[in-house]
Design an enzyme around this catalytic site. Sequence first.
Site, PDB file in Angstrom:
ATOM      1  N   LYS A 109      -9.768   1.214  -5.065  1.00  0.00           N
ATOM      2  CA  LYS A 109     -10.740   0.236  -4.586  1.00  0.00           C
ATOM      3  C   LYS A 109     -12.129   0.543  -5.140  1.00  0.00           C
ATOM      4  O   LYS A 109     -12.567   1.680  -5.160  1.00  0.00           O
ATOM      5  CB  LYS A 109     -10.821   0.301  -3.062  1.00  0.00           C
ATOM      6  CG  LYS A 109      -9.532  -0.041  -2.396  1.00  0.00           C
ATOM      7  CD  LYS A 109      -9.449  -1.501  -2.077  1.00  0.00           C
ATOM      8  CE  LYS A 109      -8.072  -1.765  -1.487  1.00  0.00           C
ATOM      9  NZ  LYS A 109      -7.847  -3.120  -1.103  1.00  0.00           N
ATOM     10  N   ILE A 429       8.335  -2.643   2.911  1.00  0.00           N
ATOM     11  CA  ILE A 429       7.027  -2.846   3.529  1.00  0.00           C
ATOM     12  C   ILE A 429       6.848  -4.279   4.011  1.00  0.00           C
ATOM     13  O   ILE A 429       5.928  -4.589   4.749  1.00  0.00           O
ATOM     14  CB  ILE A 429       5.911  -2.427   2.546  1.00  0.00           C
ATOM     15  CG1 ILE A 429       6.138  -0.981   2.081  1.00  0.00           C
ATOM     16  CG2 ILE A 429       4.533  -2.530   3.165  1.00  0.00           C
ATOM     17  CD1 ILE A 429       6.234   0.036   3.202  1.00  0.00           C
ATOM     18  N   TRP A 559     -10.814  -8.601   4.875  1.00  0.00           N
ATOM     19  CA  TRP A 559     -10.427  -9.435   3.739  1.00  0.00           C
ATOM     20  C   TRP A 559     -10.752 -10.913   3.955  1.00  0.00           C
ATOM     21  O   TRP A 559     -10.185 -11.792   3.312  1.00  0.00           O
ATOM     22  CB  TRP A 559      -8.945  -9.239   3.400  1.00  0.00           C
ATOM     23  CG  TRP A 559      -8.713  -7.931   2.702  1.00  0.00           C
ATOM     24  CD1 TRP A 559      -9.669  -7.045   2.289  1.00  0.00           C
ATOM     25  CD2 TRP A 559      -7.456  -7.356   2.330  1.00  0.00           C
ATOM     26  NE1 TRP A 559      -9.076  -5.959   1.686  1.00  0.00           N
ATOM     27  CE2 TRP A 559      -7.722  -6.128   1.697  1.00  0.00           C
ATOM     28  CE3 TRP A 559      -6.117  -7.773   2.473  1.00  0.00           C
ATOM     29  CZ2 TRP A 559      -6.708  -5.300   1.205  1.00  0.00           C
ATOM     30  CZ3 TRP A 559      -5.115  -6.953   1.981  1.00  0.00           C
ATOM     31  CH2 TRP A 559      -5.410  -5.728   1.359  1.00  0.00           C
ATOM     32  N   GLU A 603     -10.981   0.771   3.026  1.00  0.00           N
ATOM     33  CA  GLU A 603     -12.032   0.223   2.177  1.00  0.00           C
ATOM     34  C   GLU A 603     -13.219  -0.277   2.995  1.00  0.00           C
ATOM     35  O   GLU A 603     -14.324  -0.409   2.460  1.00  0.00           O
ATOM     36  CB  GLU A 603     -11.494  -0.902   1.296  1.00  0.00           C
ATOM     37  CG  GLU A 603     -11.532  -2.242   1.967  1.00  0.00           C
ATOM     38  CD  GLU A 603     -10.858  -3.340   1.183  1.00  0.00           C
ATOM     39  OE1 GLU A 603      -9.944  -3.052   0.415  1.00  0.00           O
ATOM     40  OE2 GLU A 603     -11.254  -4.485   1.369  1.00  0.00           O
ATOM     41  N   HIS A 639       1.063   0.098   8.013  1.00  0.00           N
ATOM     42  CA  HIS A 639       1.169   0.350   6.582  1.00  0.00           C
ATOM     43  C   HIS A 639      -0.211   0.300   5.946  1.00  0.00           C
ATOM     44  O   HIS A 639      -1.035  -0.542   6.278  1.00  0.00           O
ATOM     45  CB  HIS A 639       2.077  -0.689   5.920  1.00  0.00           C
ATOM     46  CG  HIS A 639       1.911  -0.728   4.428  1.00  0.00           C
ATOM     47  ND1 HIS A 639       2.342   0.291   3.622  1.00  0.00           N
ATOM     48  CD2 HIS A 639       1.309  -1.627   3.615  1.00  0.00           C
ATOM     49  CE1 HIS A 639       2.025   0.007   2.366  1.00  0.00           C
ATOM     50  NE2 HIS A 639       1.396  -1.150   2.337  1.00  0.00           N
ATOM     51  N   GLU A 663       1.008   4.889   0.537  1.00  0.00           N
ATOM     52  CA  GLU A 663       1.152   5.032  -0.908  1.00  0.00           C
ATOM     53  C   GLU A 663       1.272   6.518  -1.235  1.00  0.00           C
ATOM     54  O   GLU A 663       0.522   7.330  -0.729  1.00  0.00           O
ATOM     55  CB  GLU A 663      -0.087   4.421  -1.560  1.00  0.00           C
ATOM     56  CG  GLU A 663      -0.074   4.340  -3.045  1.00  0.00           C
ATOM     57  CD  GLU A 663      -0.655   5.575  -3.687  1.00  0.00           C
ATOM     58  OE1 GLU A 663      -0.404   5.771  -4.861  1.00  0.00           O
ATOM     59  OE2 GLU A 663      -1.340   6.346  -2.993  1.00  0.00           O
ATOM     60  N   HIS A 691       3.625  -1.812  -7.974  1.00  0.00           N
ATOM     61  CA  HIS A 691       2.805  -2.554  -8.933  1.00  0.00           C
ATOM     62  C   HIS A 691       3.327  -2.436 -10.345  1.00  0.00           C
ATOM     63  O   HIS A 691       2.858  -3.103 -11.240  1.00  0.00           O
ATOM     64  CB  HIS A 691       1.351  -2.085  -8.856  1.00  0.00           C
ATOM     65  CG  HIS A 691       0.738  -2.392  -7.527  1.00  0.00           C
ATOM     66  ND1 HIS A 691       0.853  -1.533  -6.463  1.00  0.00           N
ATOM     67  CD2 HIS A 691       0.057  -3.463  -7.081  1.00  0.00           C
ATOM     68  CE1 HIS A 691       0.251  -2.071  -5.417  1.00  0.00           C
ATOM     69  NE2 HIS A 691      -0.244  -3.239  -5.757  1.00  0.00           N
ATOM     70  N   CYS A 723       4.494  -0.282  -1.165  1.00  0.00           N
ATOM     71  CA  CYS A 723       3.863  -1.525  -0.708  1.00  0.00           C
ATOM     72  C   CYS A 723       4.917  -2.637  -0.745  1.00  0.00           C
ATOM     73  O   CYS A 723       6.091  -2.374  -1.000  1.00  0.00           O
ATOM     74  CB  CYS A 723       2.652  -1.864  -1.578  1.00  0.00           C
ATOM     75  SG  CYS A 723       1.527  -3.053  -0.809  1.00  0.00           S
TER      76      CYS A 723
HETATM   77  N1  GLN Z   1       3.524  -6.525   4.396  1.00  0.00           N
HETATM   78  C1  GLN Z   1       2.760  -6.733   3.213  1.00  0.00           C
HETATM   79  C2  GLN Z   1       3.687  -6.910   2.026  1.00  0.00           C
HETATM   80  O1  GLN Z   1       4.722  -6.342   2.013  1.00  0.00           O
HETATM   81  C3  GLN Z   1       1.820  -5.587   2.966  1.00  0.00           C
HETATM   82  C4  GLN Z   1       0.925  -5.852   1.799  1.00  0.00           C
HETATM   83  C5  GLN Z   1      -0.171  -4.827   1.612  1.00  0.00           C
HETATM   84  O2  GLN Z   1      -0.143  -3.765   2.140  1.00  0.00           O
HETATM   85  N2  GLN Z   1      -1.145  -5.134   0.831  1.00  0.00           N
HETATM   86  O3  GLN Z   1       3.393  -7.612   1.099  1.00  0.00           O
HETATM   87 ZN    ZN Z   2       0.457  -2.057   0.802  1.00  0.00          ZN
END
Ligand code: GLN
Ligand code: ZN
Length: 754
Positions: A109, A429, A559, A603, A639, A663, A691, A723
Site C-alpha cells: 500500500k 477467502i 474504501w 492502511e 481476513h 497474506e 495475484h 486472498c
Molecule cells: N472476501 C474477499 C474476496 O475473497 C476478500 C477480498 C480482499 O481481502 N481484498 O475477494
Molecule cells: Zn485479501
Amino acid sequence: MLISNLGYPRIGRGRTLKRLLEAYWQGEMDEAGLLDGARRLEEDHWRQQARLGVDLVPVGDFSLYDHVLDTAVTFDLVPERFKCLASDLAVYFAAARGLPNVKACALKKWFDTNYHYIVPEWEKSPALAANLPLQAYRRARDVLGDRAKPVVLGPFTFVKLSKKRPHLRRALDELAPLYGRLLLALEAAGATWVQVDEPWLVRDVTEEEMECLAAVYRRITRDLGGLKIMLQTYFGAPDRYASLAALPVHGLGLDFVRGGRENLANLERYGFPRDKHLGAGIVDGRNIWRTNLRQALALVQKLLSYVPEDRLWLQPSCSLMHLPVTTAGESHLPPALHGALAFADERLAELYVLARAVREGEGAVVAELAASDRARRALEELDGRAVPAVRARVAALSEADFDRAVPFEVRRRRQADRLALPPFPTTTIGSFPQTSEVRRARARRRRGEWSEEQYQAFIRSQIAEWIRLQEELGLDVLVHGEFERNDMVEYFAARLRGYAVTADGWVQSYGSRCVKPPILYGDVYRDTPLTLAEAVYAQSLTPRPVKAILTGPVTMVNWSFVREDLPLDQIAYQVALAVRDEIADLEKAGLPIVQVDEPAIREGLPLRTEERASYLSWAVRAFRLATAGVRPETQVHTHMCYSEFGDIIEAIEALDADVISIEAARGGDALALFKRRAYPRDVGPGVFDVHSPHAPDVEEMAQVIREALKLFPAERLWVNPDCGLKTRQKEEAVTALARMVEAARRLRAEHTAG
Ligand code: GLN
Ligand code: ZN
C-alpha cells in the site's frame, strides 16, 4: 501566482489504460500498440489539465503500471530474475505481475491510500539505466511547452519504500549522484522546475534521517544551474518542518488539507523561507466533496501573509490519482449529491476559481462562490443525512455490545464440536473467478436484457457449480463464491442506506485494477438483507460448513469516500450495526461461520505514531460491534491482505476474531511478527499468492505451513490462499486449490506420523 498540479489520474475516463493493458497482456495488442495508446492517453491528460488552467502540468506521473516501479527501472533496480525476457517492457510487467515459477515483486500500500506500489528490490547498486522522467519530459515539451513540470519520486522516499537495501545513508550515497545526473539532464532539456515527491517526510522522521536527507539534497542541487526543485510533501504535515525549510531547494510543497493545522502552526512559528516558493495544497486530493471556496480563499489570503503572490503556487493536497476523473458521468445521482462532488477535473477548476479570486479580486468570482455555498447547503439538506433512529441506536450502545459472551477458549471448543473439521482445515477467502460469463450476466441485467429472476437464477447456478467443485476438490469449509458482487465494498454500499454508488468513478488500485469507491453521504443502516440469500442457498446445497463472507465496517469506511460532517468512529459504528444485523440473520438461518473481511484496517493507520491509538481504538470497536453479537458456537473469521501487522498486532488480537487469514505467500514476512509475539487465536497463513496466475507447487505451499508450525501448534493452523480468487481464471483457481488441498493432506499425514 501559479496553479500547479501534482499528478493526474492515469487510468483515464472509462478506464482507457486498463483496456490497453489487458489487450496487450492477452496478446491482442502488440507493444507498439500499447505504447502508442498509452502515450496518446498521457497527452490527452496533459492537454486537459492545460485547458483547465493549470500552469504547471505534472509530467512523468503517468505510468504503465506504477510510478515506483518506473523509478526502480530508471535506477536499474529491477531484479535479475526477470531479465531473462527479451524486451524491456516484458521485464517491466514481469516484475509487476510475476512469471511462471518466478515470483513478482511485492505489492504494498502506498502510504495510507488504497493504491499499491511495487516494492523495489536492491539486489545490487543502482545505476542510471533509463531516464524515464527525461523521456516523458521530452514528449511533454512538444505539447505543453514551458508548462511541463517533471515529477520524480524523491530519493529519501524511494529508499524508504525499498527492500533488501543497504542502510539509509549508504543507499542515499549511492543514489545521490544518479539523481544529480537525472536532474542535470532535465535541466539540459529545458525544464525549469521539477517536483520531487517526498511523502515519507510526513511520517515520523528521526534527526539522523533528516541529516541524511539534507546531505543528499545538498549534493543533488550543487551542480544545478537553472533547474529548481519543488520538494513536495503530502498526506499530512512534515514532521520536521524547520529542517526542511533550511534545505537548499527552491520550493516546499505542503498539504494544507490533511496537515492544515500543523502546517499553519509551523508557518506561524518558523515563518516561510524567503528564498523559496510555497506549493500550497488547498483542495483535497483524497476526498470528493466540493471545496468550501470561501474557506479556501481565506486560507490563501492567510498564506499570502507568509509568502508573496509570485512565490505561491495553488495546488491540490496530493496527486489527483486518488480521485476519479470527472463527475460529468454521474448525473444519475440525486442533484444535491451530484452538485456537491468534485473529482479530479472539478478540483482543478476549483483551483482556477481560487486563483482568479486572488488575481482579479473576489468580485470576479461572485457567481462561483455563491454556487459553492449553494451546493454545500443542498448537501446538508439532502434526504438521509440525519436519520434519528440511527443516531439514537448508536448513542444507546453499551460496552456489552462490543464483547462476545464467552472467552475464546470456550468458544473454540464449542465451535470445534459443532464443525468437526480435520486438522489443517482448508478453506478459501471468499471470491471465486469473476469470469467474463459472470461479468456479462451483470451487464445483461444492467442493460435490462435479463430480468432480475434470470440474473438470480444465473448467480444460483454459479454458486451450485462451485459448491460441487469445492466438494470435489475436497475443501473443508466452503464459500458461495461472491459471484453477485462486482466489488467487496461497492456491492454492500449499493444495498445500504446512506450510500451512493458512482457510474464511472474509477480509481486505480494497482496496475490495471481499479475500484469504484462508493460515496457515504448519509446515516447508514440496513433495511434489506445484503447477502443472506446467497449464503443460505450455498449452505442448502452441502452438508459441509459454509462460511458467509461480509465486508467489515473499517474497510467499508476506509474504501469509501465518506462524509466530513460526522466523526469517523460514529460513521463506522453505523456501518458496524448494519453488518451486525446481517450477521444476526445469517446466524438465524443456520450459517455456522461468518468471515468479516478487514483488508483495509492497516492502511487506515495514521502515518504518524501519535495519532494511531485513537484510530485503532475505534477501528477495533467497530469490528467488535459488528461481530460480537453471535453465539459462542458461531465461528467468526477475519481476513486481511498485505497487512504489515507488526505495529497493530495488539489491535488484531483485540478484534477477538476466532480465526484470521492473512497474506504470507508474497510479502514473505507476515509470519515474522508472530515470532515476537504469540498470537492466541487460529491462523490461516496464505499458502499461495492469488495475484499471480502461476500457482506454486504442493511442496511450496506445504512449506508455508511448515514454517508456521514453528510458531503455532498444528491444531491452530488453517490452510488457505492469501486472498480471494476473483481475479484468476477458473482453471488457474482450480489448479491452485487442488494443490492446496493436497498440501493440507501431506501436512496431516506428516502430523499424524510425527
Ligand atoms: N472476501 C474477499 C474476496 O475473497 C476478500 C477480498 C480482499 O481481502 N481484498 O475477494
Ligand atoms: Zn485479501
